[in-house]
Scaffold this motif. Sequence first.
Motif, PDB file in Angstrom:
ATOM      1  N   ALA A 102       0.848  -1.200   0.000  1.00 41.21           N
ATOM      2  CA  ALA A 102       0.000   0.000   0.000  1.00 41.21           C
ATOM      3  C   ALA A 102       0.877   1.241   0.000  1.00 41.21           C
ATOM      4  O   ALA A 102       1.986   1.242   0.524  1.00 41.21           O
ATOM      5  CB  ALA A 102      -0.914   0.005   1.221  1.00 41.21           C
ATOM      6  N   ARG A 103       0.368   2.303  -0.618  1.00 38.60           N
ATOM      7  CA  ARG A 103       1.079   3.586  -0.626  1.00 38.60           C
ATOM      8  C   ARG A 103       0.583   4.409   0.558  1.00 38.60           C
ATOM      9  O   ARG A 103      -0.610   4.595   0.733  1.00 38.60           O
ATOM     10  CB  ARG A 103       0.786   4.351  -1.913  1.00 38.60           C
ATOM     11  CG  ARG A 103       1.488   3.793  -3.124  1.00 38.60           C
ATOM     12  CD  ARG A 103       1.177   4.594  -4.385  1.00 38.60           C
ATOM     13  NE  ARG A 103       1.353   6.035  -4.216  1.00 38.60           N
ATOM     14  CZ  ARG A 103       0.616   6.948  -4.844  1.00 38.60           C
ATOM     15  NH1 ARG A 103      -0.345   6.597  -5.658  1.00 38.60           N
ATOM     16  NH2 ARG A 103       0.838   8.244  -4.640  1.00 38.60           N
ATOM     17  N   TYR A 104       1.529   4.894   1.335  1.00 39.62           N
ATOM     18  CA  TYR A 104       1.223   5.719   2.504  1.00 39.62           C
ATOM     19  C   TYR A 104       1.866   7.089   2.339  1.00 39.62           C
ATOM     20  O   TYR A 104       2.934   7.215   1.740  1.00 39.62           O
ATOM     21  CB  TYR A 104       1.787   5.098   3.786  1.00 39.62           C
ATOM     22  CG  TYR A 104       1.088   3.856   4.255  1.00 39.62           C
ATOM     23  CD1 TYR A 104       0.088   3.923   5.211  1.00 39.62           C
ATOM     24  CD2 TYR A 104       1.441   2.614   3.747  1.00 39.62           C
ATOM     25  CE1 TYR A 104      -0.554   2.779   5.662  1.00 39.62           C
ATOM     26  CE2 TYR A 104       0.806   1.462   4.189  1.00 39.62           C
ATOM     27  CZ  TYR A 104      -0.195   1.548   5.146  1.00 39.62           C
ATOM     28  OH  TYR A 104      -0.822   0.413   5.575  1.00 39.62           O
ATOM     29  N   ARG A 105       1.217   8.072   2.922  1.00 43.01           N
ATOM     30  CA  ARG A 105       1.793   9.411   3.015  1.00 43.01           C
ATOM     31  C   ARG A 105       1.343   9.971   4.361  1.00 43.01           C
ATOM     32  O   ARG A 105       0.182   9.794   4.742  1.00 43.01           O
ATOM     33  CB  ARG A 105       1.270  10.271   1.871  1.00 43.01           C
ATOM     34  CG  ARG A 105       1.940  11.609   1.761  1.00 43.01           C
ATOM     35  CD  ARG A 105       1.536  12.333   0.499  1.00 43.01           C
ATOM     36  NE  ARG A 105       1.942  11.589  -0.689  1.00 43.01           N
ATOM     37  CZ  ARG A 105       1.485  11.825  -1.913  1.00 43.01           C
ATOM     38  NH1 ARG A 105       0.607  12.780  -2.112  1.00 43.01           N
ATOM     39  NH2 ARG A 105       1.911  11.115  -2.930  1.00 43.01           N
ATOM     40  N   ASP A 106       2.243  10.632   5.072  1.00 46.88           N
ATOM     41  CA  ASP A 106       1.877  11.202   6.366  1.00 46.88           C
ATOM     42  C   ASP A 106       1.734  12.716   6.237  1.00 46.88           C
ATOM     43  O   ASP A 106       2.603  13.374   5.664  1.00 46.88           O
ATOM     44  CB  ASP A 106       2.937  10.872   7.422  1.00 46.88           C
ATOM     45  CG  ASP A 106       2.509  11.361   8.797  1.00 46.88           C
ATOM     46  OD1 ASP A 106       1.432  10.945   9.267  1.00 46.88           O
ATOM     47  OD2 ASP A 106       3.232  12.181   9.382  1.00 46.88           O
ATOM     48  N   TRP A 107       0.631  13.219   6.759  1.00 41.66           N
ATOM     49  CA  TRP A 107       0.426  14.658   6.855  1.00 41.66           C
ATOM     50  C   TRP A 107       0.506  15.019   8.333  1.00 41.66           C
ATOM     51  O   TRP A 107      -0.423  14.742   9.091  1.00 41.66           O
ATOM     52  CB  TRP A 107      -0.938  15.058   6.305  1.00 41.66           C
ATOM     53  CG  TRP A 107      -1.073  15.021   4.806  1.00 41.66           C
ATOM     54  CD1 TRP A 107      -0.113  14.714   3.894  1.00 41.66           C
ATOM     55  CD2 TRP A 107      -2.257  15.317   4.064  1.00 41.66           C
ATOM     56  NE1 TRP A 107      -0.629  14.789   2.624  1.00 41.66           N
ATOM     57  CE2 TRP A 107      -1.952  15.158   2.700  1.00 41.66           C
ATOM     58  CE3 TRP A 107      -3.548  15.689   4.421  1.00 41.66           C
ATOM     59  CZ2 TRP A 107      -2.890  15.368   1.704  1.00 41.66           C
ATOM     60  CZ3 TRP A 107      -4.480  15.893   3.424  1.00 41.66           C
ATOM     61  CH2 TRP A 107      -4.148  15.741   2.071  1.00 41.66           C
ATOM     62  N   PRO A 108       1.596  15.622   8.770  1.00 40.92           N
ATOM     63  CA  PRO A 108       1.703  16.017  10.176  1.00 40.92           C
ATOM     64  C   PRO A 108       0.830  17.251  10.435  1.00 40.92           C
ATOM     65  O   PRO A 108       1.200  18.361  10.089  1.00 40.92           O
ATOM     66  CB  PRO A 108       3.188  16.316  10.360  1.00 40.92           C
ATOM     67  CG  PRO A 108       3.686  16.646   8.990  1.00 40.92           C
ATOM     68  CD  PRO A 108       2.807  15.914   8.018  1.00 40.92           C
ATOM     69  N   LEU A 109      -0.339  16.999  10.993  1.00 40.18           N
ATOM     70  CA  LEU A 109      -1.312  18.062  11.245  1.00 40.18           C
ATOM     71  C   LEU A 109      -1.594  18.162  12.733  1.00 40.18           C
ATOM     72  O   LEU A 109      -1.648  17.148  13.432  1.00 40.18           O
ATOM     73  CB  LEU A 109      -2.635  17.749  10.529  1.00 40.18           C
ATOM     74  CG  LEU A 109      -2.592  17.631   9.011  1.00 40.18           C
ATOM     75  CD1 LEU A 109      -3.856  16.958   8.494  1.00 40.18           C
ATOM     76  CD2 LEU A 109      -2.413  19.010   8.393  1.00 40.18           C
ATOM     77  N   ASP A 110      -1.831  19.367  13.201  1.00 44.30           N
ATOM     78  CA  ASP A 110      -2.260  19.547  14.583  1.00 44.30           C
ATOM     79  C   ASP A 110      -3.649  18.960  14.766  1.00 44.30           C
ATOM     80  O   ASP A 110      -4.477  18.980  13.843  1.00 44.30           O
ATOM     81  CB  ASP A 110      -2.299  21.039  14.940  1.00 44.30           C
ATOM     82  CG  ASP A 110      -0.919  21.670  14.973  1.00 44.30           C
ATOM     83  OD1 ASP A 110       0.055  20.948  15.266  1.00 44.30           O
ATOM     84  OD2 ASP A 110      -0.825  22.877  14.707  1.00 44.30           O
ATOM     85  N   ASP A 111      -3.915  18.450  15.954  1.00 43.12           N
ATOM     86  CA  ASP A 111      -5.235  17.913  16.279  1.00 43.12           C
ATOM     87  C   ASP A 111      -6.155  19.085  16.630  1.00 43.12           C
ATOM     88  O   ASP A 111      -5.852  19.867  17.536  1.00 43.12           O
ATOM     89  CB  ASP A 111      -5.133  16.955  17.465  1.00 43.12           C
ATOM     90  CG  ASP A 111      -6.417  16.205  17.757  1.00 43.12           C
ATOM     91  OD1 ASP A 111      -7.469  16.558  17.181  1.00 43.12           O
ATOM     92  OD2 ASP A 111      -6.372  15.281  18.569  1.00 43.12           O
ATOM     93  N   PRO A 112      -7.279  19.239  15.928  1.00 42.60           N
ATOM     94  CA  PRO A 112      -8.164  20.375  16.191  1.00 42.60           C
ATOM     95  C   PRO A 112      -9.087  20.199  17.401  1.00 42.60           C
ATOM     96  O   PRO A 112      -9.702  21.163  17.847  1.00 42.60           O
ATOM     97  CB  PRO A 112      -8.990  20.472  14.905  1.00 42.60           C
ATOM     98  CG  PRO A 112      -9.037  19.067  14.395  1.00 42.60           C
ATOM     99  CD  PRO A 112      -7.705  18.472  14.767  1.00 42.60           C
ATOM    100  N   LYS A 113      -9.138  19.012  17.963  1.00 41.78           N
ATOM    101  CA  LYS A 113     -10.062  18.757  19.072  1.00 41.78           C
ATOM    102  C   LYS A 113      -9.806  19.719  20.239  1.00 41.78           C
ATOM    103  O   LYS A 113      -8.676  19.871  20.701  1.00 41.78           O
ATOM    104  CB  LYS A 113      -9.925  17.320  19.565  1.00 41.78           C
ATOM    105  CG  LYS A 113     -10.906  16.992  20.686  1.00 41.78           C
ATOM    106  CD  LYS A 113     -10.764  15.567  21.143  1.00 41.78           C
ATOM    107  CE  LYS A 113     -11.762  15.294  22.265  1.00 41.78           C
ATOM    108  NZ  LYS A 113     -11.639  13.955  22.784  1.00 41.78           N
TER     109      LYS A 113
END
Length: 152
Positions: A102-113
Amino acid sequence: MTETDRTSRHVPQVVFACRANGGRSVASRLLTEHYAQGRVVAISAGTEPGDHVHPEVAAVLTDLGLDTSRESPKLLTTEMIATSDLAITQGCGENCPYVPGARYRDWPLDDPKGRGRDEVRRIVADIDGRVRELLVELVPDLELPPSVVTGR
Protein backbone atom coordinates in the motif's frame (compact mmCIF):
# COMPACT_ATOMS: atom_id res chain seq x y z
CA MET A 1 -15.04 12.75 -23.79
CA THR A 2 -17.39 9.88 -24.57
CA GLU A 3 -19.40 8.00 -21.95
CA THR A 4 -17.15 4.94 -22.54
CA ASP A 5 -14.06 7.05 -21.75
CA ARG A 6 -15.69 8.34 -18.59
CA THR A 7 -16.75 4.91 -17.29
CA SER A 8 -13.47 3.17 -18.14
CA ARG A 9 -11.33 5.76 -16.36
CA HIS A 10 -9.91 4.68 -13.00
CA VAL A 11 -11.30 6.66 -10.08
CA PRO A 12 -8.61 6.94 -7.40
CA GLN A 13 -9.58 6.14 -3.83
CA VAL A 14 -7.89 7.77 -0.84
CA VAL A 15 -8.33 6.86 2.81
CA PHE A 16 -7.63 9.58 5.37
CA ALA A 17 -6.74 8.10 8.76
CA CYS A 18 -6.41 9.76 12.14
CA ARG A 19 -7.03 8.62 15.69
CA ALA A 20 -10.64 9.53 16.54
CA ASN A 21 -11.97 10.18 13.01
CA GLY A 22 -13.67 13.29 14.35
CA GLY A 23 -11.60 16.14 12.93
CA ARG A 24 -8.65 16.01 10.54
CA SER A 25 -9.71 12.98 8.54
CA VAL A 26 -13.32 14.17 8.29
CA ALA A 27 -12.21 17.60 7.04
CA SER A 28 -9.89 15.92 4.54
CA ARG A 29 -12.63 13.64 3.21
CA LEU A 30 -15.22 16.40 2.87
CA LEU A 31 -12.79 18.79 1.19
CA THR A 32 -11.62 16.06 -1.20
CA GLU A 33 -15.14 15.11 -2.20
CA HIS A 34 -16.10 18.79 -2.59
CA TYR A 35 -13.23 19.58 -4.93
CA ALA A 36 -12.94 16.24 -6.76
CA GLN A 37 -16.46 16.44 -8.18
CA GLY A 38 -16.79 12.64 -8.29
CA ARG A 39 -13.33 12.05 -9.76
CA VAL A 40 -11.83 10.74 -6.47
CA VAL A 41 -13.41 8.59 -3.77
CA ALA A 42 -12.47 9.70 -0.27
CA ILE A 43 -12.86 7.65 2.90
CA SER A 44 -12.11 8.73 6.44
CA ALA A 45 -11.58 6.47 9.42
CA GLY A 46 -9.81 6.30 12.76
CA THR A 47 -7.80 3.85 14.80
CA GLU A 48 -9.86 4.70 17.91
CA PRO A 49 -13.05 6.21 16.49
CA GLY A 50 -15.00 8.50 18.78
CA ASP A 51 -18.75 8.98 19.01
CA HIS A 52 -19.13 12.02 16.77
CA VAL A 53 -17.40 14.68 14.71
CA HIS A 54 -15.74 17.22 17.00
CA PRO A 55 -18.23 20.10 17.30
CA GLU A 56 -15.55 22.76 16.82
CA VAL A 57 -14.53 21.11 13.53
CA ALA A 58 -18.13 20.68 12.41
CA ALA A 59 -18.77 24.39 13.08
CA VAL A 60 -15.82 25.53 10.94
CA LEU A 61 -16.65 23.11 8.11
CA THR A 62 -20.28 24.25 8.18
CA ASP A 63 -19.12 27.88 7.99
CA LEU A 64 -17.24 26.89 4.82
CA GLY A 65 -20.35 25.33 3.28
CA LEU A 66 -19.49 21.68 3.96
CA ASP A 67 -22.16 19.43 5.47
CA THR A 68 -20.99 17.24 8.36
CA SER A 69 -24.46 15.95 9.29
CA ARG A 70 -23.92 12.54 7.67
CA GLU A 71 -20.42 12.03 9.07
CA SER A 72 -19.88 9.46 11.79
CA PRO A 73 -16.55 8.05 13.01
CA LYS A 74 -15.57 4.66 11.57
CA LEU A 75 -12.89 2.15 12.48
CA LEU A 76 -9.91 2.08 10.12
CA THR A 77 -9.50 -1.42 8.66
CA THR A 78 -6.78 -3.11 6.63
CA GLU A 79 -9.37 -3.57 3.86
CA MET A 80 -9.86 0.20 3.60
CA ILE A 81 -6.14 0.67 3.11
CA ALA A 82 -5.74 -2.33 0.79
CA THR A 83 -8.50 -1.13 -1.56
CA SER A 84 -7.25 2.47 -1.66
CA ASP A 85 -4.70 3.96 -4.01
CA LEU A 86 -3.27 5.99 -1.15
CA ALA A 87 -3.53 6.06 2.64
CA ILE A 88 -2.89 9.42 4.24
CA THR A 89 -2.10 9.22 7.94
CA GLN A 90 -2.78 12.19 10.18
CA GLY A 91 -1.58 11.42 13.66
CA CYS A 92 -2.54 7.78 14.14
CA GLY A 93 1.11 6.78 14.58
CA GLU A 94 1.97 3.12 14.93
CA ASN A 95 -1.70 2.23 15.43
CA CYS A 96 -2.38 2.56 11.70
CA PRO A 97 -2.59 -0.88 10.11
CA TYR A 98 0.27 -1.72 7.78
CA VAL A 99 -0.66 -3.29 4.46
CA PRO A 100 2.29 -4.52 2.35
CA GLY A 101 2.35 -2.81 -1.03
CA ALA A 102 0.00 0.00 0.00
CA ARG A 103 1.08 3.59 -0.63
CA TYR A 104 1.22 5.72 2.50
CA ARG A 105 1.79 9.41 3.02
CA ASP A 106 1.88 11.20 6.37
CA TRP A 107 0.43 14.66 6.85
CA PRO A 108 1.70 16.02 10.18
CA LEU A 109 -1.31 18.06 11.24
CA ASP A 110 -2.26 19.55 14.58
CA ASP A 111 -5.23 17.91 16.28
CA PRO A 112 -8.16 20.38 16.19
CA LYS A 113 -10.06 18.76 19.07
CA GLY A 114 -10.79 21.25 21.82
CA ARG A 115 -9.18 24.17 19.99
CA GLY A 116 -10.67 27.61 19.44
CA ARG A 117 -12.39 28.58 16.19
CA ASP A 118 -9.37 30.50 14.78
CA GLU A 119 -7.02 27.59 15.47
CA VAL A 120 -9.44 25.05 13.94
CA ARG A 121 -9.84 27.28 10.90
CA ARG A 122 -6.02 27.44 10.55
CA ILE A 123 -5.82 23.62 10.67
CA VAL A 124 -8.64 23.27 8.15
CA ALA A 125 -6.87 25.80 5.89
CA ASP A 126 -3.72 23.65 6.08
CA ILE A 127 -5.77 20.56 5.15
CA ASP A 128 -7.46 22.49 2.33
CA GLY A 129 -4.12 23.34 0.73
CA ARG A 130 -2.86 19.78 1.06
CA VAL A 131 -6.07 18.32 -0.42
CA ARG A 132 -5.91 20.69 -3.38
CA GLU A 133 -2.28 19.72 -4.08
CA LEU A 134 -3.19 16.02 -3.77
CA LEU A 135 -6.02 16.37 -6.27
CA VAL A 136 -3.75 18.05 -8.81
CA GLU A 137 -1.43 15.05 -8.43
CA LEU A 138 -4.17 12.38 -8.62
CA VAL A 139 -6.32 13.99 -11.32
CA PRO A 140 -4.11 16.37 -13.32
CA ASP A 141 -6.90 17.43 -15.69
CA LEU A 142 -9.32 18.32 -12.87
CA GLU A 143 -10.35 21.97 -12.89
CA LEU A 144 -10.40 22.83 -9.22
CA PRO A 145 -13.09 25.23 -8.08
CA PRO A 146 -11.93 28.12 -5.86
CA SER A 147 -10.85 27.23 -2.35
CA VAL A 148 -13.65 27.29 0.21
CA VAL A 149 -11.12 28.79 2.63
CA THR A 150 -9.38 31.46 0.57
CA GLY A 151 -11.78 31.94 -2.33
CA ARG A 152 -8.88 31.58 -4.81
